[in-house]
Design an enzyme around this catalytic site. Structure first.
Site, mmCIF file in Angstrom:
data_model
loop_
_atom_site.group_PDB
_atom_site.id
_atom_site.type_symbol
_atom_site.label_atom_id
_atom_site.label_comp_id
_atom_site.label_asym_id
_atom_site.label_seq_id
_atom_site.Cartn_x
_atom_site.Cartn_y
_atom_site.Cartn_z
ATOM 1 C CG HIS A 379 58.096 61.250 141.041
ATOM 2 N ND1 HIS A 379 58.186 60.433 139.939
ATOM 3 C CD2 HIS A 379 58.446 62.484 140.622
ATOM 4 C CE1 HIS A 379 58.533 61.164 138.892
ATOM 5 N NE2 HIS A 379 58.705 62.400 139.277
ATOM 6 N NE ARG A 486 62.369 67.038 139.859
ATOM 7 C CZ ARG A 486 63.309 67.029 140.809
ATOM 8 N NH1 ARG A 486 63.029 67.510 142.019
ATOM 9 N NH2 ARG A 486 64.501 66.536 140.565
ATOM 10 N NE ARG A 522 60.262 69.459 134.991
ATOM 11 C CZ ARG A 522 60.635 68.318 135.563
ATOM 12 N NH1 ARG A 522 61.835 67.836 135.311
ATOM 13 N NH2 ARG A 522 59.829 67.680 136.383
ATOM 14 C CD GLU A 619 64.440 66.502 130.828
ATOM 15 O OE1 GLU A 619 63.918 66.084 131.876
ATOM 16 O OE2 GLU A 619 63.817 67.151 129.966
ATOM 17 C CG ASN A 642 67.543 62.304 138.436
ATOM 18 O OD1 ASN A 642 68.700 62.128 138.780
ATOM 19 N ND2 ASN A 642 66.634 62.824 139.241
ATOM 20 C CG ASP A 643 64.089 62.013 132.818
ATOM 21 O OD1 ASP A 643 63.690 60.855 133.018
ATOM 22 O OD2 ASP A 643 63.429 63.017 133.136
ATOM 23 N NE ARG A 653 63.538 59.476 136.447
ATOM 24 C CZ ARG A 653 63.189 60.610 137.028
ATOM 25 N NH1 ARG A 653 63.697 60.910 138.200
ATOM 26 N NH2 ARG A 653 62.357 61.437 136.465
ATOM 27 C CB CYS A 690 68.432 69.765 137.863
ATOM 28 S SG CYS A 690 67.621 69.365 136.306
#
Length: 761
Positions: A379, A486, A522, A619, A642-643, A653, A690
């Site tokens: 993050h 997010r 989300r 995901e 990403n997930d 990650r 995404c």
């Protein structure tokens, strides 16, 4: 002839490395029908590529021609660890030739890297006088040859080093110090320049002096006595606390003024700790035990840090970073060194990349950041990209090799960090920075142009956002809407939950910025690496796979419903998208939809829209397997790449040691994405995606070819992806999707995508 088989015969017959390479280049040139085959090896000691063998070039150049990784086309093959095939090398932007080799007469070029476990060893190159387009089979063959050859080369070098200690010791020492896969030292030249590699976390090039965060050097002597005057030492502690409090408050005020309230609130843990009477009591007690002010601060904060250090929770690890930061600020005032060095126009080196650090760097005008921990999609890294701060993360061990005030270069595009750069390296990176700036300026002019391929296909580009600053960036860079909002950040930075009114005020910025565009919020994805003290736990052994996201909210329905009411309230008469994260079963989806419907029905306002689009994040591999069934229950899908990558490939990650294994070109990942798209389209609903995949130009083109409807990406990446899409034809690549996804290895897929896109230009 079977070239790999023939190469195996050569290996068995060759008595030495030089003879092996001579026979290899002759064999490869003959069987591939090229005029030249050359092998360049990366010297362990000098970290330069040296021409080690050739068939077709002037042999007098052997051992004399050298180049740096990243220099020329072959240098790029090695530095970026990828194959490059061009019909006319002289047209390549990185082209350069060495007159002593006589290679200016050769046009076509194919080079592939030779590497062992992500550590580059060299490259094998073939060239021809004619302008030739190398086929996929030829590229794959050269990859196979490189894979066979590299182990033999390193074994020969190792044996030679063991047999000749006089020249082998330096080689062995370099191998011990080089751990590229964990970000360790990469190279050192005779001028004192040292090169490290880490994660390319946020693009851009920073050139400047080094300052530290999270470390005070030299270490404090914790045995120091206060000289019998505890009252004076307590006063020194109190003055340092007061000055540090002032420092943090000024940063917070600047953050609120230059960014927004959410950025400013991330300094709340600093302020709470500084105002904690227990901390003051512990410091005074340490002084009363005979320590001077500096030693007291060092001991007390070391104790606090050690209490958190044994807990592998992302939130608590960030609090440990806060503790280290406050320790250094206090020591700076006590030792009259200034609370911290000025970071304006400097590159900050730190242990980790916490959000609070990134905000401070932005406010105070830092040039870039280099950290020992962190991945590309942590993050802090995402925030650095959003704020335009070049960042290289996961460079393990680098803090032990740097000193405050030295010069450094941080290349956030390649993940390269250069310490004590030589004059010629500085010139090269200054030119590169100027080129990057010019390219960025050119791309920004595309903000109002569509992402339309040369054959007329249009790809809507949406933005991923989580902060007010990212919303402004999304507008500036020409996003057509927000594909993924997010919503966790306002929750993570408060000890309690934001009220419905506070949430509405925050979300309203997105609707105001895009009055006619797509907006998809989300639902909270707390847990894992996104901690909240009220409902998440810090003692889970594996929080990413633990009690998190929709599982957590189904047990806390009031939180979910209050957030949905905020969405509906702020949307008014407008129809928005509401995304449900981390679904793994139809049962979870049904329960989540029931709560959403109840929340919408409970909004006491007859003027609001109630028929909102309900979407689902894909995901988890489990969700991919039942994507057809899930698609019949929602209005749209969004693939969270990403997930999906980290769960499919078991590559956390946030962990720099394993994040390189999170390969977006992996065939399993790409096949899952395609199956999801087909499942959604089969149910008659749109499928977006995404994550960072869509921010990579060739992968964005591949997603386009796989018929993803509206990719969502980091705002700053939108111009680059738009420019890439506008240069290629998508329909020819679409016809090749089956062939591309049938390839068994990510390296082959990467090379094939780029080959196909190059053909369509």
């Amino acid at each position: 002839m079977n070239i790999p088989h023939a190469l195996a015969q050569v290996i068995r017959r060759s008595p030495s490395l030089s003879k092996l390479l001579e026979a290899t280049v002759e064999l490869v040139a003959r069987e591939m029908g090229t005029d030249v085959c050359s092998v360049y090896l990366l010297e362990p000691a000098g970290r330069r590529l040296r021409l080690a063998a050739t068939h077709g070039l002037d042999r007098r150049a052997l051992g004399k021609v050298t180049l740096e990784p990243g220099e020329g086309i072959t240098g790029i093959v090695v530095s970026e660890m990828r194959a490059i095939a061009v019909e006319d090398a002289s047209k390549h932007p990185s082209y350069r030739y060495f007159p002593e080799t006589g290679e200016e007469q050769f046009h076509s070029y194919l080079g592939v890297p030779m590497a062992i476990r992500n550590r580059p060893v060299g490259a094998i190159v073939v060239q021809s006088t004619d302008r030739r387009r190398f086929t996929r089979d030829e590229i794959e063959t050269l990859h196979t040859i490189a894979a066979q050859l590299v182990g033999v080369v390193e074994n020969a070098r190792l044996i030679d080093a063991l047999d000749h200690p006089d020249r082998g010791n330096r080689y062995l020492e370099e191998l011990r110090s080089w751990r590229r896969e964990t970000g360790q030292r990469d190279s050192e030249n005779g001028e004192g320049e040292v090169v490290y590699h880490g994660n390319a976390a946020s693009p851009g090039i920073a050139i400047g002096r080094i300052v530290f965060r999270g470390r005070y050097d030299p270490p404090v002597d914790t045995r120091a006595s206060n000289g019998g005057d505890p009252a004076r030492e307590r006063e020194r502690v109190d003055v340092a606390m007061e000055k540090t409090l002032g420092d943090v408050q000024r940063i917070q005020e600047a953050a609120e003024k230059e960014t927004d309230e959410e950025h400013a609130l991330i300094f709340s843990s600093h302020l709470l700790l500084l105002n904690d009477p227990t901390l003051e009591m512990r410091l005074h007690e340490a002084v009363d035990e005979g320590l001077d002010a500096a030693a007291a601060v060092d001991r007390v904060f070391a104790t606090l840090e050690s209490q958190l250090g044994n807990v592998t929770d992302a939130y608590l690890q960030e609090r440990a970073e806060d503790i280290r930061d406050l320790r250094d600020r206090l020591l700076g005032h006590i030792l009259e060194a200034g609370a911290q060095e000025r970071i304006a126009q400097s590159i900050v080196f730190a242990h980790g990349i916490s959000p609070s650090l990134v905000v401070e760097l932005k406010v105070q005008g830092a040039l870039g950041i280099v950290t020992e921990r962190g991945g590309m999609t942590s993050h802090g890294a995402l925030l650095a990209r959003a704020m335009g701060i070049p960042a290289v993360t996961g460079v393990e061990g680098i803090l032990a090799d740097v000193h405050s005030g030295e010069d450094a270069i941080a290349d956030g595009q390649t993940g390269t960090v250069v310490l004590r750069p030589a004059p010629r390296t500085l010139v090269r990176y200054q030119k590169k920075a100027e080129k990057v700036a010019a390219t960025r300026s050119r791309l920004e002019k595309l903000r109002d142009e569509p992402a339309r391929s040369t054959d007329g296909e249009v790809l809507p580009l949406l933005a991923n956002v989580s902060l007010a600053s990212e919303i402004r960036e999304a507008v500036f860079y020409g996003a057509e809407g927000i594909g993924l909002y997010r919503t966790e950040f306002p929750f993570m930075i408060r000890e309690d939950f934001p009220t419905r009114e506070e949430q509405s005020r925050i979300y309203r910025r997105a609707l105001t910025a895009f009055p006619d565009g797509v907006i998809q919020f989300r639902i909270l994805d707390l847990g894992g690496d996104k901690y909240h003290p009220r409902i998440t736990r810090a003692d889970e052994l594996n929080p990413v796979l633990g009690y998190r996201s929709i599982r957590l909210l189904l047990d806390h329905p009031k939180i979910l419903k209050e957030q949905v009411r905020a969405f509906v309230q702020v949307a008014g008469r407008r129809r928005i998208g509401i995304l449900i994260p981390m679904i793994s079963s139809l049962e979870e989806l049904r329960r989540a939809r029931e709560l959403i419907a109840e929340a919408i029905g409970e909004v006491d306002d007859d003027t609001v829209e109630r028929d909102h689009r309900i979407g689902l994040m894909i995901e988890l591999p489990a969700a991919v397997e039942i994507a057809a069934e899930l698609s019949r229950q929602v209005d749209f899908l969004s693939i969270g790449t990403n997930d999906l990558i980290q769960f499919t490939l078991a590559a956390d990650r946030e962990n720099a040691r394993v994040s390189p294994f999170g390969d977006p070109y992996h065939p399993a990942v790409l096949r899952m994405i395609r199956r999801t798209i087909e499942a959604g389209h089969g149910a008659g609903i749109p499928v977006g995606c995404c994550g960072e995949m869509a921010a990579t130009p060739d992968l964005a083109a591949l997603l386009f070819a796989m018929e993803v409807d509206n990719p969502s990406l980091t705002p700053r990446a939108i111009p680059t992806v738009k420019d890439a899409v506008r240069r290629v034809r998508i329909l020819p690549l679409r016809k090749k999707i089956d062939e591309v996804l049938a390839l068994p290895e990510s390296g082959l897929i990467r090379a094939r995508i780029r080959e196909e896109l190059e053909r369509t230009k």
